[in-house]
Scaffold this active site. Structure first.
Site, short mmCIF file in Angstrom:
data_model
loop_
_atom_site.label_atom_id
_atom_site.label_comp_id
_atom_site.label_asym_id
_atom_site.label_seq_id
_atom_site.Cartn_x
_atom_site.Cartn_y
_atom_site.Cartn_z
N GLY A 147 10.48 26.91 108.61
CA GLY A 147 9.55 26.28 109.56
C GLY A 147 9.43 24.80 109.19
NE ARG A 148 4.21 23.26 111.08
CZ ARG A 148 3.67 24.03 112.01
NH1 ARG A 148 3.72 23.70 113.27
NH2 ARG A 148 3.04 25.14 111.69
CB ILE A 149 6.63 23.59 104.66
CG1 ILE A 149 5.23 23.17 105.17
CG2 ILE A 149 6.76 23.27 103.17
CD1 ILE A 149 4.06 23.89 104.53
CB THR A 229 5.41 25.19 97.55
OG1 THR A 229 6.36 25.36 98.62
CG2 THR A 229 6.05 24.43 96.41
CB SER A 230 4.83 29.83 100.58
OG SER A 230 4.22 30.47 101.66
NE ARG A 231 -1.90 30.91 101.07
CZ ARG A 231 -1.90 29.58 101.26
NH1 ARG A 231 -1.07 28.82 100.57
NH2 ARG A 231 -2.74 29.04 102.11
CD GLU A 260 -3.15 30.66 94.22
OE1 GLU A 260 -4.07 30.07 94.82
OE2 GLU A 260 -1.96 30.46 94.47
CG HIS A 278 -2.72 26.72 95.78
ND1 HIS A 278 -2.90 27.99 96.27
CD2 HIS A 278 -2.34 25.97 96.84
CE1 HIS A 278 -2.64 28.01 97.56
NE2 HIS A 278 -2.30 26.80 97.94
CB ILE A 279 -1.92 20.54 93.42
CG1 ILE A 279 -0.62 20.60 92.60
CG2 ILE A 279 -3.14 20.78 92.55
CD1 ILE A 279 -0.46 19.44 91.62
N GLY A 280 -0.21 21.97 96.33
CA GLY A 280 0.80 21.56 97.32
C GLY A 280 0.28 20.58 98.35
#
Ligand code: DGY
Length: 316
Positions: A147-149, A229-231, A260, A278-280
């Site tokens: 997708g976008r990311i 970097t997603s979940r 988390e 979790h600083i994406g």
């Protein structure tokens, strides 16, 4: 949760808003209680709006405006049944998250954590075989979720001379595919077994839960890296940790975790992982724009219109 001051100031002017000034992690019971008399909830990824919680929300709730592009914390079916609109904050954190993806790829391949530690402790000396890492040029990057990311990661990775591969439910439009020189793999397993680096960029949904489980980890090559970097829930964290410990994969770069803020303690001890908290999307640009989006989504619904960032569950 507490937002940036500028965002709360704006929300306070537009809405009759209740804020979480102590930035507490509310229990489900408290979320339900606090939403009495409200038309909407501005939620964060730490607010678990599962079916049981959504079913108990007051009738007055019309929108759950999630301060995140991800929406795995919200049960979309339950919201749909209650006619509650769900929105997220797409686009504005694409670049920030892709940057963290690249940081993790570089960090894992070039052994940044070990280097940083050694430099700080002054316990190093140059030698030809010291902290030898892997160069990105010519490596094969497999992106799970284009997708976008995913596409933003691909664009950056191409700049490093990596070849781009992806697994997605749908093939990209041919123009984008040729711009990225990207190869589509219909089979995730086949892609995984041939890549040097796997980057996870799909949303967390029921369908993607543990999509990278022990079978997929077994397919990864010994020299390959996993970046997420997603979940965290997309990866079976226990199995990934076992694979990292046994050396059946070379390393990992992680910004997200299954439980988390807890991280498997065994992961923290490993040298071959880069761990971030979790600083994406944590850039000033991203956070300000996310704040704008949540406000616009709520205001649009309050005014009786369809919000710009309506979440329609998309699988990869
Ligand atoms: C998102 O927007 O989904 C990010 O993970 C939040 O930081």
């Amino acid at each position: 949760r507490r937002l940036l001051r500028s965002c709360e100031d704006k929300a306070g002017k537009i809405f009759d808003a209740k804020f979480n000034s102590n930035d507490e992690l509310h229990s489900q019971e408290k979320l339900i209680k606090l939403s009495e008399g409200c038309d909407g909830i501005l939620s964060a990824l730490t607010d678990k709006l599962d079916a049981a919680t959504i079913n108990k929300l007051p009738e007055s709730i019309k929108i759950l405006s999630n301060f995140a592009v991800g929406f795995g914390n919200i049960d979309l079916d339950a919201a749909k049944k209650r006619n509650i609109i769900v929105t997220n904050t797409p686009d504005v954190l694409t670049d920030a998250t892709a940057e963290i993806g690249i940081l993790l790829i570089l960090g894992a391949c070039r052994r940044a954590p070990e280097g940083i530690e050694a430099a700080k402790e002054s316990n190093w000396k140059w030698s030809a075989d010291y902290l030898i890492g892997k160069q990105l040029t010519g490596t094969r990057l497999g992106i799970l979720g284009m997708g976008r990311i995913g596409q933003a990661v691909a664009r950056r990775a191409k700049g490093f001379g990596m070849s781009i591969h992806y697994h997605n439910r749908n093939k990209l439009h041919s123009e984008i595919e040729s711009e990225l020189e990207a190869t589509w793999w219909e089979s995730l397993d086949q892609m995984i077994s041939r890549m040097d680096i796997i980057s996870i960029n799909c949303p967390h949904t029921e369908a993607t839960h543990h999509m990278i489980g022990s079978n997929q980890l077994n397919l990864m090559q010994k020299h390959s890296y996993l970046v997420n970097t997603s979940r965290g829930e997309i990866v079976d964290e226990k199995s990934m940790t076992d694979h990292l410990i046994s050396g059946s994969i070379a390393g990992a770069g992680l910004d997200v975790y299954e439980n988390e803020p807890k991280i498997d303690p065994r992961l923290k001890k490993l040298k071959n992982v880069v761990l971030l908290p979790h600083i994406g999307s944590a850039t000033i640009e991203g956070r300000v724009a996310m704040g704008e989006k949540v406000i616009i989504n709520i205001k649009t619904v309050a005014d009786g219109h369809t919000p710009p960032d309506l979440v329609l569950e998309t699988l990869i």
